[in-house]
Scaffold this motif. Sequence first.
Motif, PDB file in Angstrom:
ATOM      1  N   ASN A  72       0.822  -1.214   0.000  1.00  0.00           N
ATOM      2  CA  ASN A  72       0.000   0.000   0.000  1.00  0.00           C
ATOM      3  C   ASN A  72       0.853   1.260   0.000  1.00  0.00           C
ATOM      4  OD1 ASN A  72      -1.892  -2.169   1.371  1.00  0.00           O
ATOM      5  ND2 ASN A  72      -3.130  -0.608   0.370  1.00  0.00           N
ATOM      6  N   ASP A 131      -7.282  -2.847  -3.471  1.00  0.00           N
ATOM      7  CA  ASP A 131      -6.578  -3.438  -2.342  1.00  0.00           C
ATOM      8  C   ASP A 131      -7.102  -4.832  -2.015  1.00  0.00           C
ATOM      9  OD1 ASP A 131      -4.582  -3.325  -0.449  1.00  0.00           O
ATOM     10  OD2 ASP A 131      -5.890  -2.483   1.102  1.00  0.00           O
ATOM     11  N   GLU A 132      -6.174  -5.771  -1.865  1.00  0.00           N
ATOM     12  CA  GLU A 132      -6.510  -7.166  -1.550  1.00  0.00           C
ATOM     13  C   GLU A 132      -7.493  -7.711  -2.584  1.00  0.00           C
ATOM     14  OE1 GLU A 132      -5.205  -8.419   1.439  1.00  0.00           O
ATOM     15  OE2 GLU A 132      -4.722  -6.586   2.557  1.00  0.00           O
ATOM     16  N   ARG A 248       5.396  -3.681  10.670  1.00  0.00           N
ATOM     17  CA  ARG A 248       4.485  -2.721  11.319  1.00  0.00           C
ATOM     18  C   ARG A 248       4.688  -2.753  12.820  1.00  0.00           C
ATOM     19  NH1 ARG A 248       0.410  -4.884   8.044  1.00  0.00           N
ATOM     20  NH2 ARG A 248      -0.036  -3.410   6.387  1.00  0.00           N
TER      21      ARG A 248
HETATM   22 MG    MG Z   1      -1.906  -3.713   2.516  1.00  0.00          MG
END
Ligand code: MG
Length: 304
Positions: A72, A131-132, A248
């Motif tokens: 992303n 996304d996805e 993350r």
């Molecule tokens: Mg992502």
Amino acid sequence: MLEFLRKEGISEKLICEIEKFRKFYKVKGELKYRIPNPRYNYYGNDVWEEAVTALLCGENLLLVGSKATGKNVLSENLAAAFGRPSWDVSFHVNTDSSSLIGTDTFENGQVVLRHGPIYECAKWGGFGILDEINMAKNDSIAVLHATLDYRKIIDVPGYDKIKVDEAGRFIATMNYGYAGTRELNEALTSRFMVINMPGISTNNLEKMLLKEFPNINSKYLEQFAAMFNDLRIKSENSEISTKSVDLRGLISSINLMDKGLEANKALEMGITNKSFDDFERELVVDVIRLRIPRNLERSEIFTD
Ligand SMILES: [Mg+2]
Ligand SMILES: Nc1ncnc2c1ncn2[C@@H]1O[C@H](COP(=O)(O)OP(=O)(O)OP(=O)(O)O)[C@@H](O)[C@H]1O
């Protein structure tokens, strides 16, 4: 964004082409707010050059990779670099043509199409982030086939056929093989150029952490990056799962340390506890212990 690409050493020729693209395809004032202003920069020159070249050639991109490989972040960075408004669409099991293209609604006693994100994106020459994409059912997004291939159209029964604006591109992301994901069928995959997203290199990880935490001292900058690499190697050797290899989580942990939480407690929350298996958690703690001493307080990690 382009300054960042220059600094990172992305080919000047590509950067010039992006500049030409931006000059040629203007953005309406009221859409400028949709041009992303990325929170993170994506680090990885090979991926940058592949992605930029494909987009300049008018291709759509599919970014495939495991969690937190920057899919992303890169998508946002690309829209920012090309200076395009972007539409973010999260795909899920119930995604269908109406949630993408639009739904019928009543307005002043008439049925009109309330435009969905793909329609808007096509109309304004935006970058559509799908996304996805492999969370959706292939059949229900077959409506995208004509949008993504050479036809570049959206054909909604009962409405006008619209053409994807010349500046429009689609960037899809997917994790492969995770719970809830599906195989992307060949017809859909065939409409993208595909990048297998590599894990961030240790050198780039240090750069990224230093950008996030300019006040971190060099000793622990290196140790955190090396620790993450140790975890990655353990996971590649199947000694632990990928659960704790969580970039993350590492960034968030260091953030907690900056707020004053003791380092091991922070890493427990951000890294170790991502695994729910006692035995695996012990292995993860062992890896951390090699780099991070017990009771590591803020003053030893940060310079201010
Ligand atoms: Mg992502
Ligand atoms: N190469 C990279 N350069 C910069 N940041 C990176 C890179 N790889 C991962 N990150 C960092 O990892 C975090 C997650 O990034 P992002 O959300 O883009 O991942 P993702 O691949 O979309 O993950 P997911 O599959 O879980 O959605 C961000 O904080 C991002 O800065």
